[in-house]
Design an enzyme around this catalytic site. Structure first.
Site, PDB file in Angstrom:
ATOM      1  CG  ASP A 114      -3.257  25.442 -12.556  1.00 22.45           C
ATOM      2  OD1 ASP A 114      -3.566  24.438 -12.205  1.00 22.45           O
ATOM      3  OD2 ASP A 114      -2.675  25.353 -14.060  1.00 22.45           O
ATOM      4  N   GLY A 116       2.089  27.564 -20.926  1.00 26.25           N
ATOM      5  CA  GLY A 116       2.200  26.631 -21.993  1.00 26.25           C
ATOM      6  C   GLY A 116       1.913  26.808 -23.394  1.00 26.25           C
ATOM      7  NE  ARG A 117      -4.874  28.323 -23.775  1.00 23.38           N
ATOM      8  CZ  ARG A 117      -5.251  27.661 -24.008  1.00 23.38           C
ATOM      9  NH1 ARG A 117      -5.949  28.293 -24.758  1.00 23.38           N
ATOM     10  NH2 ARG A 117      -6.460  28.544 -22.306  1.00 23.38           N
ATOM     11  N   GLY A 169       1.111  24.646 -28.027  1.00 24.62           N
ATOM     12  CA  GLY A 169       0.015  26.217 -27.521  1.00 24.62           C
ATOM     13  C   GLY A 169      -0.402  27.302 -27.956  1.00 24.62           C
TER      14      GLY A 169
END
Length: 489
Positions: A250, A90-91, A124
Site C-alpha cells: 500500500d 486513514g488520515r 486520523g
C-alpha cells in the site's frame, strides 16, 4: 475573486464509483497556522509565491471550496508480508487535482485531516515530527532527481495528539502525480470486484500510460511500465543509499514515485543490512533487502492482475525486473565512479570497493563525494576515510589506474578534471541525515521553523558546493547514527 475561481482544478477520481472511496470533509484542527510553504513547487502549479489565509482555510478544512471533492481512497495491501483488507486513507484526504502550466495533473492531498472510515484504531491525525520529516525528505529526493511525491506546504496547530507522548496535530499538503498504489488493485481483486478493477486499470492507462491504449495487450503493457518504473526507483534508492523502511504494497506507487515517508533513513556508515525502521524487528525492509522486496511486491500486484493479464505475460514482465534493476543500478554506479566505458576488470573494482566500505564502515555519501574531488584534493583524503589504509590504498591505486584508461567519444583520454566534474553531478555533498532532520524537528516543536526552511533550501541543490552551508556536510555525531525511528507518526 477567490483564488479557487482562477486555478485549474479537476476532481476526476471522485467521478469514479463509490466503491473507490468515501466522500468526507477534513476535520479542522485548533488554531491552524502555517509552518512553511514550498514556493518553487507552488509556482509550478500556479499557486501564490507565499501562503495566504485563504489557502490555509481551504487546505485545513475550515472553508472547503466548492471546487474541491474531498475523499478518502479505499485500498488494501500486504503489510510486512501479511495481507490486510482493512486499509485506506486513514488520515489523509484527496482534495482535488490541479493542472500545472505545462498541463501535468497532480493530486492535492492533505495528510492529518482527521478520522475517516479507514482510520481503524488511529485518530486520523499527523504530528509535526513526522510531517517535518516527510516535507524535508520529499524535497531531498526531488533534489537528487528521484521520482517522489512533493510537499506543497505544512501547517501546525494547538490540537493535542497522543503518540509516545503528547504532541500537536499537523497538516502536510502532499502533491503526487497519483495516489493510486498497488493496494488499489489488490483490494478489488481480493473482494472479487473485477469490473471495478478493470475500470481502475482503464483509468490508469488513460491518465498515466496513454501509450498503452489501443495496443493488443494494453494491461500487460501497463504492468510492464509499472515494473520498469519500480526497478528504476529501487536502483535510485540503492545508488544514493536511501532506505524506505516500510515497503508495504500500500506504499508502492504505480508510477514508481517514492511514496509515504515514515521511518526512512539515508546511510551514514555503509551497512548493507541497515534497518532504518525501529519497528522492523525481522529486518524485512533492510537496505539490502529492498530490491528483493520490490520484486515481492510486484509479484503480489501481478497476482491481483491475473484476471486482466495472462500468466505468461505477467511472468515475462517479472522476469525483466532484475535485468532492468541491474541495468539501471550498474549505469548509476558507473557514473558515480566516473567509469563510462566498460572494461573486464570493472567488476572486481566494484566488488572490492563495496567490501572495503562495509568492513571499514565508511560513510557512504562522504566516500563518493571525496573520490569526486580527486582533481582538487589529495588521494590521501580518500584513504583517511578507511581504518585499513593499506587495503584502501591498494584499491585506490587500482581505481585511479583504471580511470586513466577512460576515453571520450573521440577516443581521447578523459582528464581527471573532466571525470570529476561529471562525478560531482551525481554524487551529492548534502543528504538528509537523520540527525539534521531531528535538529529541525526539535526547533520546530519550539516554534522556530528557520532550520526547517534552511535545510529544505539546502537539499534542493545537493550536488552544489554551497560554501556557506559547509557544516551540513559534516559526518554525523555518534548520537545521530543511533536515532530510533519507527512507524509512529
Amino acid at each position: 475573486m477567490s483564488f479557487w475561481d482562477i486555478v485549474t482544478l479537476t476532481t476526476r477520481f471522485s467521478e469514479l464509483p463509490k466503491a473507490f472511496y468515501t466522500p468526507i470533509d477534513p476535520q479542522p484542527l485548533s488554531n491552524t497556522r502555517w509552518v512553511t510553504w514550498n514556493s518553487d513547487l507552488a509556482k509550478h502549479y500556479g499557486f501564490p509565491d507565499k501562503p495566504t489565509d485563504e489557502l490555509l482555510q481551504a487546505f485545513s478544512g475550515q472553508a472547503v471550496p466548492k471546487q474541491f471533492a474531498p475523499l478518502a481512497m479505499k485500498y488494501a495491501g500486504h503489510q510486512f508480508g501479511v495481507y490486510n483488507p482493512d486499509l485506506g486513507d486513514g488520515r489523509g484526504l484527496l482534495l482535488a487535482e490541479v493542472a500545472s502550466k505545462s498541463g501535468q495533473v497532480a493530486d492535492i492531498h492533505v495528510k492529518g485531516a482527521g478520522l475517516t472510515p479507514y482510520s481503524r484504531m488511529g485518530d486520523g491525525r499527523a504530528v509535526l515530527r513526522s510531517s517535518v520529516r516527510e516535507y524535508l525528505c520529499s524535497e531531498a529526493m526531488a533534489g537528487l532527481g528521484i521520482a517522489t511525491t512533493r510537499a506543497l506546504g505544512l501547517m501546525t496547530s494547538d490540537t493535542p495528539v497522543y503518540r509516545e507522548k503528547q504532541e500537536y496535530g499537523a497538516l502536510l499538503i502532499r502533491m503526487a502525480d497519483t495516489h493510486i498504489r498497488f493496494g488499489h488493485f489488490e483490494h478489488f481483486f481480493y473482494t472479487n470486484q473485477l469490473d471495478q478493477q478493470k475500470l481502475l486499470a482503464d483509468k490508469v492507462i488513460e491518465w498515466y500510460f496513454p501509450e498503452c491504449a489501443g495496443q493488443e495487450n494494453p494491461y500487460a503493457m501497463m504492468f510492464n511500465q509499472i515494473v520498469d518504473k519500480t526497478a528504476l526507483m529501487i536502483a535510485q534508492w540503492q545508488a544514493v543509499g536511501f532506505a524506505h523502511g516500510v515497503m508495504n504494497t500500500d506504499n508502492m506507487s504505480i508510477l514508481g514515485q517514492t511514496f509515504d515517508y515514515g521511518p526512512f533513513g539515508f546511510l551514514d556508515d555503509y551497512q548493507p543490512e541497515f534497518i532504518c525502521n525501529h519497528s522492523d524487528y525481522q529486518g524485512r525492509y533492510a537496505f539490502d533487502q529492498q530490491p528483493r522486496i520490490a520484486l515481492w511486491n510486484l509479484s503480489a500486484l501481478a497476482h491481483s492482475l491475473s484476471a486482466l493479464i495472462e500468466r505468461e505475460d505477467l511472468e515475462q514482465a517479472l522476469n525483466q525486473y532484475e535485468v532492468q534493476l541491474n541495468g539501471y543500478f550498474s549505469e548509476m554506479m558507473r557514473k558515480k565512479l566516473g567509469l563510462f566505458t566498460r572494461l573486464p576488470e570493472d567488476g572486481a573494482i566494484f566488488d572490492t570497493m563495496f567490501e572495503l566500505l562495509a568492513a571499514n564502515k565508511v560513510d557512504y555519501t562522504r566516500f563518493f563525494r571525496q573520490i569526486s574531488m580527486l582533481d582538487k584534493a589529495k588521494p590521501q583524503e580518500v584513504i583517511d576515510l578507511f581504518l585499513d589504509r593499506e587495503q584502501a590504498t591498494q584499491w585506490l591505486d587500482s581505481y585511479i589506474a583504471r580511470c586513466e584508461r577512460e576515453l571520450n567519444s573521440e577516443g581521447e583520454p578523459v582528464s581527471t578534471a573532466q571525470r570529476c566534474e561529471k562525478m560531482r553531478q551525481v554524487n551529492p555533498k548534502y543528504i538528509l541525515r537523520n540527525y539534521l532532520a531531528q535538529i529541525a524537528i526539535d526547533r520546530a516543536e519550539e516554534g522556530d521553523f528557520s532550520e526547517l526552511e534552511r535545510l529544505a533550501e539546502l537539499l534542493k541543490k545537493p550536488f552544489d558546493e554551497q560554501p556557506h552551508n559547509e557544516h551540513y556536510a559534516k559526518l554525523p555525531p555518534e548520537w545521530g547514527k543511533t536515532l530510533e525511528i519507527s512507524c509512529s507518526s
